[in-house]
Motif scaffolding. Structure first.
Motif, mmCIF file in Angstrom:
data_model
loop_
_atom_site.group_PDB
_atom_site.id
_atom_site.type_symbol
_atom_site.label_atom_id
_atom_site.label_comp_id
_atom_site.label_asym_id
_atom_site.label_seq_id
_atom_site.Cartn_x
_atom_site.Cartn_y
_atom_site.Cartn_z
ATOM 1 N N TYR A 35 0.846 -1.204 0.000
ATOM 2 C CA TYR A 35 0.000 0.000 0.000
ATOM 3 C C TYR A 35 0.874 1.243 0.000
ATOM 4 O O TYR A 35 1.974 1.230 0.559
ATOM 5 C CB TYR A 35 -0.967 -0.024 1.199
ATOM 6 C CG TYR A 35 -1.990 -1.092 0.985
ATOM 7 C CD1 TYR A 35 -2.990 -0.911 0.047
ATOM 8 C CD2 TYR A 35 -1.901 -2.307 1.636
ATOM 9 C CE1 TYR A 35 -3.896 -1.916 -0.213
ATOM 10 C CE2 TYR A 35 -2.812 -3.318 1.377
ATOM 11 C CZ TYR A 35 -3.803 -3.114 0.451
ATOM 12 O OH TYR A 35 -4.692 -4.110 0.169
ATOM 13 N N ASP B 130 3.485 -3.965 -6.847
ATOM 14 C CA ASP B 130 2.085 -4.324 -7.077
ATOM 15 C C ASP B 130 1.282 -3.619 -5.980
ATOM 16 O O ASP B 130 1.369 -3.989 -4.810
ATOM 17 C CB ASP B 130 1.983 -5.856 -6.970
ATOM 18 C CG ASP B 130 0.558 -6.370 -7.011
ATOM 19 O OD1 ASP B 130 -0.362 -5.570 -7.292
ATOM 20 O OD2 ASP B 130 0.353 -7.567 -6.770
ATOM 21 N N ILE B 131 0.565 -2.561 -6.371
ATOM 22 C CA ILE B 131 -0.162 -1.740 -5.394
ATOM 23 C C ILE B 131 -1.640 -1.718 -5.746
ATOM 24 O O ILE B 131 -2.036 -1.074 -6.724
ATOM 25 C CB ILE B 131 0.299 -0.263 -5.474
ATOM 26 C CG1 ILE B 131 1.799 -0.194 -5.638
ATOM 27 C CG2 ILE B 131 -0.140 0.532 -4.280
ATOM 28 C CD1 ILE B 131 2.246 1.221 -5.868
ATOM 29 N N PRO B 132 -2.469 -2.390 -4.968
ATOM 30 C CA PRO B 132 -3.892 -2.379 -5.312
ATOM 31 C C PRO B 132 -4.557 -1.049 -4.935
ATOM 32 O O PRO B 132 -5.011 -0.875 -3.811
ATOM 33 C CB PRO B 132 -4.470 -3.533 -4.475
ATOM 34 C CG PRO B 132 -3.404 -3.932 -3.505
ATOM 35 C CD PRO B 132 -2.160 -3.175 -3.772
ATOM 36 N N PHE B 133 -4.603 -0.106 -5.884
ATOM 37 C CA PHE B 133 -5.212 1.210 -5.580
ATOM 38 C C PHE B 133 -6.742 1.113 -5.448
ATOM 39 O O PHE B 133 -7.344 1.840 -4.700
ATOM 40 C CB PHE B 133 -4.902 2.223 -6.695
ATOM 41 C CG PHE B 133 -3.474 2.700 -6.716
ATOM 42 C CD1 PHE B 133 -2.945 3.388 -5.636
ATOM 43 C CD2 PHE B 133 -2.660 2.489 -7.824
ATOM 44 C CE1 PHE B 133 -1.635 3.844 -5.658
ATOM 45 C CE2 PHE B 133 -1.351 2.935 -7.845
ATOM 46 C CZ PHE B 133 -0.839 3.618 -6.759
ATOM 47 N N GLN B 134 -7.347 0.285 -6.241
ATOM 48 C CA GLN B 134 -8.812 0.025 -6.263
ATOM 49 C C GLN B 134 -9.670 1.180 -6.772
ATOM 50 O O GLN B 134 -10.678 0.956 -7.399
ATOM 51 C CB GLN B 134 -9.359 -0.429 -4.897
ATOM 52 C CG GLN B 134 -8.641 -1.622 -4.295
ATOM 53 C CD GLN B 134 -8.678 -2.888 -5.136
ATOM 54 O OE1 GLN B 134 -8.965 -2.835 -6.322
ATOM 55 N NE2 GLN B 134 -8.336 -4.008 -4.566
ATOM 56 N N ASN C 147 -1.447 9.874 -4.276
ATOM 57 C CA ASN C 147 -0.775 8.785 -4.986
ATOM 58 C C ASN C 147 -0.064 9.241 -6.256
ATOM 59 O O ASN C 147 0.988 8.716 -6.602
ATOM 60 C CB ASN C 147 -1.776 7.676 -5.299
ATOM 61 C CG ASN C 147 -2.220 6.977 -4.031
ATOM 62 O OD1 ASN C 147 -1.451 6.895 -3.074
ATOM 63 N ND2 ASN C 147 -3.457 6.505 -3.990
ATOM 64 N N ARG D 52 2.076 -2.045 -11.024
ATOM 65 C CA ARG D 52 0.907 -2.869 -11.328
ATOM 66 C C ARG D 52 -0.182 -2.541 -10.309
ATOM 67 O O ARG D 52 0.111 -2.291 -9.144
ATOM 68 C CB ARG D 52 1.293 -4.345 -11.185
ATOM 69 C CG ARG D 52 0.125 -5.211 -11.290
ATOM 70 C CD ARG D 52 0.291 -6.661 -11.094
ATOM 71 N NE ARG D 52 -1.044 -7.199 -11.252
ATOM 72 C CZ ARG D 52 -1.598 -7.466 -12.427
ATOM 73 N NH1 ARG D 52 -0.906 -7.365 -13.528
ATOM 74 N NH2 ARG D 52 -2.835 -7.871 -12.501
ATOM 75 N N SER D 53 -1.427 -2.525 -10.746
ATOM 76 C CA SER D 53 -2.485 -2.249 -9.792
ATOM 77 C C SER D 53 -3.784 -2.943 -10.198
ATOM 78 O O SER D 53 -3.911 -3.431 -11.316
ATOM 79 C CB SER D 53 -2.719 -0.742 -9.686
ATOM 80 O OG SER D 53 -3.539 -0.475 -8.567
ATOM 81 N N THR D 54 -4.712 -2.980 -9.240
ATOM 82 C CA THR D 54 -6.056 -3.473 -9.553
ATOM 83 C C THR D 54 -7.081 -2.422 -9.141
ATOM 84 O O THR D 54 -6.815 -1.616 -8.239
ATOM 85 C CB THR D 54 -6.381 -4.782 -8.802
ATOM 86 O OG1 THR D 54 -6.020 -4.615 -7.447
ATOM 87 C CG2 THR D 54 -5.670 -5.963 -9.373
ATOM 88 N N LEU E 55 0.151 3.719 -15.451
ATOM 89 C CA LEU E 55 0.535 2.440 -14.856
ATOM 90 C C LEU E 55 0.859 1.441 -15.960
ATOM 91 O O LEU E 55 0.341 1.539 -17.068
ATOM 92 C CB LEU E 55 -0.608 1.901 -13.987
ATOM 93 C CG LEU E 55 -1.069 2.838 -12.871
ATOM 94 C CD1 LEU E 55 -2.303 2.279 -12.181
ATOM 95 C CD2 LEU E 55 0.058 3.063 -11.862
ATOM 96 N N VAL F 167 -2.515 -3.350 -15.314
ATOM 97 C CA VAL F 167 -3.722 -3.033 -14.555
ATOM 98 C C VAL F 167 -4.751 -4.154 -14.709
ATOM 99 O O VAL F 167 -4.989 -4.642 -15.812
ATOM 100 C CB VAL F 167 -4.322 -1.696 -15.058
ATOM 101 C CG1 VAL F 167 -5.713 -1.483 -14.492
ATOM 102 C CG2 VAL F 167 -3.414 -0.536 -14.657
#
Ligand code: SF4
Length: 436
Positions: free
Chosen positions: A234, A256-260, A279, A296-298, A323, A326
């Motif tokens: 995070y 790998d940061i899951p920003f959502q 961010n 990388r994010s989701t 990014l 994604v």
């Protein structure tokens, strides 16, 4: 006498895979044979996933199939937290346990399929049994999570954060490296929170004191001289401290940061960790220190209350953030999640439409970033060799979730080998390269 044989079905995320590996390692050390299907097994263990509805459905189907084909079934994993649901639908199941329940699973196996009396018939390698190829492995540093994101039921299934002390993690990492693992994928529910539950306790590894803490862990892992990839991080300010280690080539320049989401209102409704961080500013400063960093994010689109304006904010964020990789999902309610109580659900058709717009928008960004790699040289790790050549991954590609690098004709290479290539072609996910 024939060794007892356990069929093992492992579903779900890398964290569940690590649980499976630990159970299998224990069973193998006791002389059990493991098979990946039910038919010739004496008993079947199904490690389930309960994250989203489709995963629940897949898990329930697997339990049903295992009962039909074999009859003796032990259920474990995230969905096991909803034991009643499982036992009422499948009353013949022998035992149900939740995630991270190695001891319970092993004793259930003992009860219904006792081990042979010679536990030394099947010696286990020091690094345990891996379900991944020999050259990469997942390294689980903690269990559970202290956050309470409103769409997620993981804390109710896996509990609060419980970190493994750093010396324990490093001994495992070292054993894996000595066994030939070339890439470690660090996983947890919240990697940047590592050690907070242990007050960042100091431990000794290789005669040096390290804290059970994110930055200290990354420094220790960098000593191993293999690829180290960080997942589920995070964007807290202390993450900034590991970026120079990436720039120096000590760990992979990959986060790998899951920003959502990017709309402050939606992030608040989601109760996301680090929701108030800037961010974009952070990403910009990371790129200044380490221009080659892969991000990388989701994301979740169509979360309850998401307005057109929130969605536009998200698309603008993608444009700005640039990014590399994604993933996105249309929001779907998970049984037991707090978000189910939120008003202003987004209609299914609008969710689908937004997901499509999101993917098209990001596809253009990803494709452009991939085109920028053509002509560049890089080290890649070979995953497999097929008739046409070698299939590898670059530093920007985590296994299973990112792209691949195809090296036509390079059939003489071996899985687990690092080679230098030049990229010659790209699409939005994958690269084509030749050896140099
Ligand atoms: S950080 Fe949020 S989404 Fe991730 S496991 Fe914890 S509660 Fe769930």
């Amino acid at each position: 006498m024939k060794e007892p044989r356990v069929g093992f079905i492992s579903l779900g995320c890398p964290k569940a895979l690590v649980d499976s590996e630990q159970i299998i390692t224990e069973l193998k050390s006791e002389g059990y044979q493991i098979s990946p299907d039910y038919d010739d097994a004496d008993l079947v263990v199904v490690n389930t996933c309960g994250f989203i509805d489709s995963a629940v459905e897949e898990s329930l189907e697997s339990i049903g199939e295992a009962l039909d084909s074999n009859g003796k079934v032990i259920v474990t994993g995230c969905l096991g937290a909803r034991a009643e649901e499982i036992t009422s639908r499948f009353p013949k199941v022998l035992s149900v346990s939740g995630a991270h329940a190695k001891d319970e699973v092993v004793s259930a196996v003992h009860k219904h399929l006792p081990p042979l009396h010679n536990p030394y018939t099947d010696l286990v390698p020091a690094q345990g049994i891996k379900l991944t190829p020999n050259h990469y492995a997942y390294l689980k540093i903690s269990e559970g999570c202290n956050h309470r994101c409103s769409f997620c039921i993981i804390p109710s299934m896996r509990g609060d954060l419980v970190s493994r002390p750093i010396d324990e993690v490093m001994l495992e990492a070292e054993t894996l490296a000595q066994a030939g693992v070339k890439e470690l994928l660090v996983i947890s529910q919240d990697t940047s929170a590592y050690g907070v539950d242990l007050n960042y306790q100091s431990r000794i590894w290789r005669n040096t004191t390290y804290n059970t803490q994110f930055h200290s862990l990354v420094e220790a892992l960098a000593e191993l001289g293999i690829w180290v990839r960080l997942h589920y991080v995070y964007p807290y300010p202390h993450v900034d401290k590991v970026i120079p280690l990436m720039a120096e080539g000590k760990i992979l320049p990959y986060l790998d940061i899951p920003f959502q989401h990017a709309s402050p209102e939606i992030l608040k409704r989601m109760k996301r960790p680090a929701a108030s961080e800037n961010n974009l500013k952070r990403i910009q400063s990371w790129r200044e220190i380490c221009p080659d960093i892969t991000l990388r994010s989701t994301f979740i689109v169509g979360f309850p209350g998401e307005t057109e304006q929130d969605f536009e904010t998200l698309l603008d964020f993608l444009t700005e953030a640039q990014l590399d990789r994604v993933g996105a999902f249309a929001y779907s309610a998970v049984d037991g999640a707090k978000a189910n109580e939120l008003p202003a659900a987004v209609p299914e058709s609008l969710k689908k439409e937004r997901l499509q717009r999101f993917m098209q928008h990001q596809a253009r960004i990803s494709a452009k970033r991939m085109q920028g790699k053509i002509g560049r040289q890089a080290e890649v790790l070979v995953d497999e060799v097929v008739a046409q050549g070698a299939v590898a991954r670059s530093q920007a590609d985590a296994p299973e979730i990112d792209g691949q690098v195809f090296i036509d004709g390079a059939t003489h290479l071996k899985p687990g080998q690092w080679v230098q290539v030049e990229f010659e072609e790209a699409d939005e996910h994958d690269l084509w390269a030749h050896l140099i």
